[in-house]
Design an enzyme around this catalytic site. Sequence first.
Site, short mmCIF file in Angstrom:
data_model
loop_
_atom_site.label_atom_id
_atom_site.label_comp_id
_atom_site.label_asym_id
_atom_site.label_seq_id
_atom_site.Cartn_x
_atom_site.Cartn_y
_atom_site.Cartn_z
N GLU A 247 0.85 -1.20 0.00
CA GLU A 247 0.00 0.00 0.00
C GLU A 247 0.88 1.24 0.00
O GLU A 247 2.02 1.19 0.46
CB GLU A 247 -0.89 0.01 1.26
CG GLU A 247 -1.87 -1.15 1.32
CD GLU A 247 -2.45 -1.32 2.72
OE1 GLU A 247 -2.99 -0.34 3.26
OE2 GLU A 247 -2.37 -2.43 3.27
N LYS B 12 2.39 4.57 1.30
CA LYS B 12 2.57 5.13 2.64
C LYS B 12 2.31 6.63 2.55
O LYS B 12 3.14 7.39 2.05
CB LYS B 12 3.99 4.85 3.12
CG LYS B 12 4.22 5.19 4.55
CD LYS B 12 5.60 4.68 4.98
CE LYS B 12 5.86 5.03 6.43
NZ LYS B 12 5.74 6.45 6.73
N ASP C 220 1.91 10.41 3.54
CA ASP C 220 2.63 11.29 4.46
C ASP C 220 1.61 12.19 5.16
O ASP C 220 1.35 13.30 4.74
CB ASP C 220 3.63 12.12 3.66
CG ASP C 220 4.65 12.77 4.55
OD1 ASP C 220 4.73 12.39 5.73
OD2 ASP C 220 5.36 13.67 4.07
N TYR D 141 -6.94 1.87 6.60
CA TYR D 141 -6.13 0.76 6.08
C TYR D 141 -6.00 -0.45 7.01
O TYR D 141 -5.37 -1.44 6.63
CB TYR D 141 -4.76 1.25 5.64
CG TYR D 141 -3.94 1.93 6.73
CD1 TYR D 141 -3.80 3.31 6.72
CD2 TYR D 141 -3.32 1.20 7.73
CE1 TYR D 141 -3.06 3.95 7.69
CE2 TYR D 141 -2.58 1.84 8.70
CZ TYR D 141 -2.44 3.21 8.68
OH TYR D 141 -1.71 3.84 9.64
N LYS E 124 10.75 2.70 2.36
CA LYS E 124 10.80 4.13 2.09
C LYS E 124 11.37 4.42 0.70
O LYS E 124 12.23 3.70 0.22
CB LYS E 124 11.69 4.82 3.15
CG LYS E 124 11.14 4.75 4.55
CD LYS E 124 9.90 5.56 4.72
CE LYS E 124 9.93 6.77 5.57
NZ LYS E 124 10.78 7.17 6.56
N CYS F 214 47.91 27.72 -8.18
CA CYS F 214 47.23 26.57 -8.75
C CYS F 214 47.74 25.30 -8.08
O CYS F 214 48.96 25.11 -7.98
CB CYS F 214 47.50 26.51 -10.26
SG CYS F 214 46.92 24.98 -11.01
N CYS G 247 49.95 23.32 -10.95
CA CYS G 247 51.18 23.82 -11.59
C CYS G 247 51.81 24.98 -10.82
O CYS G 247 52.84 25.50 -11.21
CB CYS G 247 50.89 24.25 -13.02
SG CYS G 247 49.90 25.76 -13.11
N CYS H 76 43.44 29.39 -13.31
CA CYS H 76 44.84 29.15 -13.59
C CYS H 76 45.03 29.49 -15.06
O CYS H 76 44.38 28.94 -15.92
CB CYS H 76 45.20 27.69 -13.32
SG CYS H 76 46.80 27.25 -14.00
N CYS I 2 49.29 23.95 -17.87
CA CYS I 2 48.90 23.35 -16.59
C CYS I 2 48.45 21.91 -16.82
O CYS I 2 47.56 21.65 -17.63
CB CYS I 2 47.77 24.16 -15.96
SG CYS I 2 47.19 23.45 -14.42
ZN ZN Z 1 47.57 25.26 -13.15
#
Ligand code: ZN
Length: 667
Positions: free
Chosen positions: A118, A120, A122, A227, A312, A406, A409, A428, A433
């Site tokens: 069934e 549920k 709320d 129910y 649930k 960075c 790098c 950066c 890089c």
């Molecule tokens: Zn970099």
Amino acid sequence: MTLVEAKKRVEDLRQTLEHHRHLYHALDAPVISDEVYDSLMRELDALEKKYPELDSPASPTHRVGGEPLPHFEKVTHEIKQWSFDNVFSYDELCAWEERNVTLLTKEKISDKPTYVAELKIDGLKVVLTYKDGIFVRGATRGNGEVGEDITENIKTVKTIPLFLSKKYSMTVIGEAWMKKEDLERINKERKREELPLYANTRNLTAGTLRQLDSKVVAKRNIQIFAYDIEGLNLTSQQDELELLEQEGFLVNKDRKFCQHVKDVQTFYEHWTNKRFNQNYGIDGLVIKINERKLWDVLGHTAKSPRAGIAYKFPAEEVTTKLVAITLQVGRTGAVTPVAELEPVLVAGSNVKRATLHNMDEIKRLDVRIGDTVSLRKAGDVIPEIFDVVLTLRPKNAKAFVMPKLCPECHSTLVKEVVGKEESSAWYCKNKDCPAKHLENLIHFASKKGMYIEELGDKTIETFHDLGLITDRASMFKLKKEDIEGLDGFGEKSAENIIASINKARTVPLSRFLFALGIRHVGEQTAKDIAKHFGTFELLQKATLEEIIAVGGVGEKVGASLYEYLHDPYSQKIVTDLQKEINILDEKKKTGGALSGITFVITGTLPTLSRDEAKKIIEDNGGKVSSSVSSKTNYLVAGEEAGSKLTNAQNLGVKIITEQGLTELVKR
Ligand code: ZN
């Protein structure tokens, strides 16, 4: 976690939960969502189970419902009102069945249980007592043993009968709820009167049924789904539901009799997707063993009857701990802070990282390392932190500071300035890089780019770390023997990778442009540009003005593309690639049946939309202009054509219909 740490956490959780329970139940003014509350409760429950010495009868986990308010008469239930245990997955559901079957086998019962699933709802559980066929009392569930007498309020509910067809003496269990549209309507009224709003239909239902003035309740349109029946000794759950229907109770039609838990699962999946379509809240399914005689045999655990379980729906909002904030350098060089989390299940999948976007967002959330955070899936895909449970902040929680360099790098990070605005992200700017590099390589090989199917994110990362892939062109220099024998790569997978690389050597111009990962050049822009210029060589020769003039390409995008094409660093990337791959020319619009002809479209065409007509014209090399001038060759006019038609007539422009256009194309 040490016992001392666990003890501290348990205490903090209990205080936080009590605080929010008070806000919710006593003041009807919750500040966190039910799901976040439940998530904290689950953590506490798990800790108490793991460290039984920390368990205490005063813990909120032992409080099954709200205490009755002082205004109403207290009611002691004749039969204790249990609540079901929860499961959250199919595995847990199967384990529940297995435990029951084991217990039944022990009792020498070989009947296999069947199930009724069934929805549920709320809402708020209510207990309705009938004596000799007459409704005598309505009560809230309260803490399971003692509830509140709300008989006068329940009497106003039109979905329950006040008399039965026979002189039954029984207790009917139901869920009181309210329609979402009623919540909206009532909140609208309250807003006008500047009263606090109800957060959801459950709060509204609870708030309404605890009104002392039943006249107010009567106006509120409360519903009750019945129910369960106690006291009649019917043989099955199905019989109970049918009797309730016969007696005029409202019984939810969306229920399913299931022979196996497998069928329960199908029903569950169906409702997981459909649950938001109902005009009431549903937070899962209730699965009950159909055969009542098995209920007695199975009995109860300390908290719940064994013969039923609440299955649930996956939690959409949960809490977890943020253990660190790391940085991720993206393809564009944007440096994004990422929350590293204690793994947690959100909406059915395991999450351990979530983007924090930028420093502005970190400041807005006031999130610190060590915090307990609330997490949800945004648009059901990307996990997002939306709140911090401040009362659970540990003393040593650390604020995050954006580094100046960075992380990959070590070049200085900068903010971008577009017009007068400074970006919220740090960038950066180093073209070499390595982080940008890797992200670019992954983008290059991706599905919408070169589509080297067998070179997925992880494989590229591995090969990059091993130095096998150093730049885009190096992907095409990979050999079978480079790959074969590497950890996790056999002969077959090496062959597959090489085959998919070879397949990607021929690529349409539009996909190549997108694959390069040029700033601001998305998939659609790449298509527009490719269609316009047709070949890469013509694009390279184009002036900035010519690029910007392409429909759909703005100044920002055009400038970025032009800069890329004339930057020596990028030029080398392209030349290296051209030695390995074959870029297919895109079919140009010019040269079609409508080449060199300018059209204006007006009015409503009989079958084509404006966009469709425009596409037909452009696909055949024609141009579509928005206003009629002496340069216009044809006006395609549909119904209700306005001033454009008059203009065209005045200028002597040829006027054709949709059919006329199709005939021109066929010529
Ligand atoms: Zn970099």
